[in-house]
Write an enzyme that holds these catalytic residues in place. Structure first.
Site, PDB file in Angstrom:
ATOM      1  N   ASP A  26       0.833  -1.190   0.000  1.00 23.95           N
ATOM      2  CA  ASP A  26       0.000   0.000   0.000  1.00 23.95           C
ATOM      3  C   ASP A  26       0.880   1.257   0.000  1.00 23.95           C
ATOM      4  OD1 ASP A  26      -3.103   0.747   0.579  1.00 23.95           O
ATOM      5  OD2 ASP A  26      -1.814   2.064   1.765  1.00 23.95           O
ATOM      6  N   HIS A  37      -7.109  -6.891   0.650  1.00 25.41           N
ATOM      7  CA  HIS A  37      -6.037  -5.922   0.426  1.00 25.41           C
ATOM      8  C   HIS A  37      -4.806  -6.173   1.286  1.00 25.41           C
ATOM      9  CE1 HIS A  37      -4.072  -2.079  -0.239  1.00 25.41           C
ATOM     10  NE2 HIS A  37      -4.264  -1.712   1.017  1.00 25.41           N
TER      11      HIS A  37
END
Length: 290
Positions: free
Chosen positions: A104, A271
């Site tokens: 991320d 994620h």
């Protein structure tokens, strides 16, 4: 959670970076995403430390790292500057060349480091992202709704800061729960640590400044590099099999524009790959690093 690791705080030229170090062997730097800290690697770092010297840090503005004052152009929180912090940390620990694994926001720091400092980065792994400039260039209705957090955090100060201060757990729980696919991926003490960090006004402001810099300075940096500079080291690209990166983009195709040696694929998780699928994440990392 990092048994056998030592905590450290390294003073860099502009701030202080907090982290942990453990293991022995070739150095590997682990960089976290939002809303996390270095704690996100608690299931991955100990396994890697059996073969490598593992360093996991809090990015500038996050966790226990420093939150230096920003500027009207958000320059202190552009990824080029955040990456320079991490380079200084690794040099202070005695490592001039190392592998970097980022998830991320940490992945955005990692690929910027590989572009700006190719001599320092031996291997690169980027988890569940495409480059920032690519994301904004391809933005559409799906992006605006699916990645609304990007626009919210980048909104003019102090609007997002004040709203988060009223209910920090709401945003943290949204990110952890809505972006994940594996129940129980976040132990209570880890989730509590993430909420505690988002309860600090200086942390929240720094994170907002990082998103403001991403939408302006980081995009400009990517545009300046696109077609002119490429990542030279072996690059691993991993993404969620169920998330927007795999649905909206051809991740390997995108990254092959940016890097010369690209491999990777989807992971059956949401994620947060290192927390939801640590064993599979480690298997891919070992294929890159060993």
């Amino acid at each position: 959670m990092f048994e056998g690791f030592d905590e450290f705080d390294v003073r860099t030229s502009q701030t202080t970076i907090h982290g942990v170090r453990g293991g022995s062997g070739p150095p590997v730097l682990l960089l976290h995403g939002i809303p996390e800290t270095h704690l996100m690697w608690h299931r991955v770092a100990p396994v890697l430390a059996e073969r490598f010297t593992v360093v996991a840090t809090d990015l500038r503005g996050y966790g226990a790292s420093g939150k230096p004052p920003s500027a009207p152009d958000h320059g202190p929180y552009r990824m080029r500057v955040i990456a320079a912090d991490q380079l200084e940390v690794m040099a202070a620990l005695g490592f001039d060349r190392f592998a970097v694994v980022g998830h991320d926001r940490g992945a955005r720091c990692a690929y910027r480091m590989a572009l700006d400092h190719p001599a320092a980065v031996s291997h690169l792994a980027v988890l569940d992202i495409v480059p920032t400039g690519e994301a904004y260039a391809r933005a559409d209705a799906d992006f605006s709704l699916g990645y609304w957090v990007w626009s919210f955090l980048a909104a003019p100060a102090p609007v997002p800061e004040n709203m988060i201060a009223a209910a920090p757990r709401v945003l943290v729980d949204h990110m952890l729960d809505d972006w994940s696919a594996v129940p129980g991926a976040f132990p209570d003490r880890v989730r509590a640590a993430y909420v505690e960090a988002f309860s600090d006004p200086d942390t929240v402001h720094a994170i907002c400044e990082e998103y403001r810099a991403a939408a302006s300075l980081d995009v400009a940096d990517d545009r300046a590099d696109l077609g002119r500079r490429r990542i030279a080291c072996p690059t691993l690209v991993l993404w969620s099999a169920t998330g927007p990166v795999g649905q909206w983009y051809d991740p390997l195709g995108v990254w092959r524009v940016w890097a010369s040696d690209v491999r990777g694929g989807p992971i059956q998780a949401g994620h947060f790959l290192p927390e939801e699928a640590p064993e599979e994440t480690v298997r891919h990392l070992l294929r890159l690093l060993v």
